[in-house]
Motif scaffolding. Structure first.
Motif, PDB file in Angstrom:
ATOM      1  N   LEU A 265       3.308  -2.445  -3.789  1.00 20.46           N
ATOM      2  CA  LEU A 265       3.723  -1.044  -3.745  1.00 20.46           C
ATOM      3  C   LEU A 265       2.830  -0.164  -4.602  1.00 20.46           C
ATOM      4  N   TRP A 266       2.432  -0.656  -5.763  1.00 15.93           N
ATOM      5  CA  TRP A 266       1.596   0.154  -6.637  1.00 15.93           C
ATOM      6  C   TRP A 266       0.207   0.356  -6.043  1.00 15.93           C
ATOM      7  N   SER A 267      -0.325  -0.687  -5.396  1.00 17.40           N
ATOM      8  CA  SER A 267      -1.668  -0.569  -4.810  1.00 17.40           C
ATOM      9  C   SER A 267      -1.679   0.348  -3.595  1.00 17.40           C
ATOM     10  N   ASN A 268      -0.491   0.544  -2.978  1.00 13.19           N
ATOM     11  CA  ASN A 268      -0.426   1.472  -1.840  1.00 13.19           C
ATOM     12  C   ASN A 268      -0.736   2.906  -2.263  1.00 13.19           C
ATOM     13  N   ASN A 269      -0.364   3.228  -3.512  1.00 11.82           N
ATOM     14  CA  ASN A 269      -0.594   4.571  -4.061  1.00 11.82           C
ATOM     15  C   ASN A 269       0.035   5.652  -3.182  1.00 11.82           C
ATOM     16  N   VAL A 270       1.278   5.370  -2.749  1.00 13.63           N
ATOM     17  CA  VAL A 270       2.030   6.315  -1.923  1.00 13.63           C
ATOM     18  C   VAL A 270       3.250   6.758  -2.712  1.00 13.63           C
ATOM     19  N   VAL A 271       3.503   8.063  -2.747  1.00 15.20           N
ATOM     20  CA  VAL A 271       4.581   8.608  -3.568  1.00 15.20           C
ATOM     21  C   VAL A 271       5.919   7.981  -3.212  1.00 15.20           C
ATOM     22  N   GLU A 272       6.207   7.821  -1.922  1.00 18.54           N
ATOM     23  CA  GLU A 272       7.511   7.320  -1.499  1.00 18.54           C
ATOM     24  C   GLU A 272       7.788   5.903  -2.001  1.00 18.54           C
ATOM     25  N   THR A 273       6.740   5.115  -2.232  1.00 23.02           N
ATOM     26  CA  THR A 273       6.951   3.738  -2.683  1.00 23.02           C
ATOM     27  C   THR A 273       6.745   3.565  -4.181  1.00 23.02           C
ATOM     28  N   ASN A 274       5.908   4.380  -4.782  1.00 26.16           N
ATOM     29  CA  ASN A 274       5.619   4.215  -6.212  1.00 26.16           C
ATOM     30  C   ASN A 274       6.720   4.749  -7.124  1.00 26.16           C
ATOM     31  N   THR A 275       7.469   5.739  -6.658  1.00 26.46           N
ATOM     32  CA  THR A 275       8.447   6.395  -7.525  1.00 26.46           C
ATOM     33  C   THR A 275       9.514   5.421  -8.022  1.00 26.46           C
ATOM     34  N   TYR A 277       9.155   2.386  -9.069  1.00 29.52           N
ATOM     35  CA  TYR A 277       8.669   1.752 -10.289  1.00 29.52           C
ATOM     36  C   TYR A 277       8.363   2.766 -11.387  1.00 29.52           C
ATOM     37  N   VAL A 278       7.976   3.958 -11.012  1.00 23.53           N
ATOM     38  CA  VAL A 278       7.740   5.000 -12.024  1.00 23.53           C
ATOM     39  C   VAL A 278       9.005   5.211 -12.853  1.00 23.53           C
ATOM     40  N   THR A 279      10.158   5.251 -12.184  1.00 21.58           N
ATOM     41  CA  THR A 279      11.429   5.417 -12.895  1.00 21.58           C
ATOM     42  C   THR A 279      11.690   4.257 -13.840  1.00 21.58           C
TER      43      THR A 279
END
Length: 393
Positions: A265-275, A277-279
């Motif tokens: 998910l992190w390597s995708n660098n897409v907002v919908e998937t990264n958020t 883990y950001v949280t």
């Protein structure tokens, strides 16, 4: 020790669990008005519910695996697995409060949210209340049928019927059904809390966590009753090591799927998937993430790498108990950040729900164990070991 000691111990534990359920439920009703109302209750209830239903499903999965794989290790814990898996009936009833909380828990049930999030609005063919309820009914119906089917065959085998092949065949089909239903159940109950986010590994994370919880529970029960006959006859350090190896393997697999999901998910660098883990890597939750990395994987793995630990009942039981606690932490880390609490906001309501549901789960669990012998009768996997021990005596 005799079966009478076993039954009396279970009766005592059942009374304690029932008392916990009553006190926990009373405290729960008392706390709801002072802990954020029904919205906070539904959040806490979902967290506690996912842990306890996961323990039942982990028992069901291991029950089918041990029938499919064979070996005396599975027969040793079959009664425990049957009792745990039968609790899916109880958990089906306890799922009802979540149906009343759909509009409070799941943003996709709010038309205003759908209007503001076109990506989620495009998923409404799947994400809608009638479909959610229908799928949940299908999940529980499947799990209950599997659990009751193995219960029925187990009783008939105790009476002398040769049903080992039937249970092996049903185990193969049952595992397929379990994987399919649990994958979608994880999507529905957990992943759709953040409906813009998606992960193909999400269901696998839930399933491996359930198996890990069930193995930890089996270790605790085996150690608790290791001196009760006829379990004492077949219980050896080597058999205990088998369960220690399972615990270590599932711990490794849990770390693997968690790391895989993060990397993908992190390597995708897409907002919908990264958020997502950001949280969980933000202030307040990053310490929980580090705690999971260290104490759900690194430390237990290093400890379980020792053969001595896996063959010593007193040592392994502490590791198993710790892993059950870490399963609660992991589920909390998965579910609760979705509700936008300020940092790591553990509420008293969260703990009370876990205790109340746990009291109910354990009360039915001990009642089922008490009603039957500690080892299954006429299980062909146990006959050689019991006969060998009798001949040696």
């Amino acid at each position: 020790m005799t079966h009478d000691f076993y039954a009396k111990s279970l009766a005592r534990w059942q009374r304690a669990a029932t008392s916990l359920a009553v006190v926990g439920t009373f405290l729960l009703l008392l706390l709801i008005p002072f802990s954020g109302g029904l919205s906070a209750f539904y959040q806490s209830y979902l967290f506690g519910y996912i842990f306890w239903v996961g323990l039942s499903l982990g028992c069901l999965a291991l029950l089918m695996i041990q029938h499919l794989a064979g070996g005396p290790w599975g027969a040793m814990v079959r009664r425990f697995l049957e009792a745990g898996s039968a609790n899916v009936v109880v958990m089906a009833v306890l799922f009802l409060p979540l149906l009343f909380g759909i509009t409070s828990l799941y943003p996709w049930s709010d038309p205003a949210y759908l209007e503001a999030h076109p990506i989620v609005a495009a998923k409404t063919l799947y994400l809608n209340v009638p479909a959610f309820v229908t799928r949940s009914v299908i999940y529980f119906t499947t799990w209950i049928i599997l659990a009751l089917l193995f219960q029925r065959w187990s009783r008939r085998q105790d009476e002398g019927q040769d049903l080992a092949q039937h249970m092996r065949n049903a185990g193969a089909l049952g595992i397929i059904l379990y994987v399919a239903t649990m994958t979608f159940a994880a999507f529905d109950w957990g992943m759709s809390l953040t409906p813009e986010w998606f992960s193909g590994m999400y269901g696998v994370i839930f399933m491996i966590g359930q198996a890990l919880s069930a193995v930890a529970l089996m270790i605790l029960l085996l150690v608790a009753f290791r001196h009760v006959e006829p379990l004492a006859t077949v219980f050896t350090p080597v058999r205990l090591q088998d369960f220690g190896n399972f615990l270590m393997a599932f711990t490794m697999f849990w770390a693997y799927v968690q790391a895989s999901q993060l990397i993908i998910l992190w390597s995708n660098n897409v907002v919908e998937t990264n958020t997502w883990y950001v949280t969980r890597l933000a202030t307040g939750w990053v310490w929980v993430s580090a705690f999971l990395l260290l104490f759900h994987f690194a430390v237990p793995f290093l400890i379980l790498f020792s053969r001595w630990v896996k063959q010593k009942a007193r040592a392994l039981v502490w590791v198993a108990a710790w892993m059950l606690f870490m399963r609660l932490v992991d589920i909390y880390w998965i579910i609760v950040p979705t509700f936008n609490r300020e940092g790591f906001a553990l509420r008293l309501l969260d703990l009370v729900v876990v205790l109340a549901l746990g009291g109910i789960w354990l009360s039915f669990f001990f009642a089922r164990l008490k009603a039957r012998s500690i080892l299954p009768a006429n299980d062909p996997r146990l006959q050689p070991e019991l006969a060998g021990a009798a001949a040696h005596d």
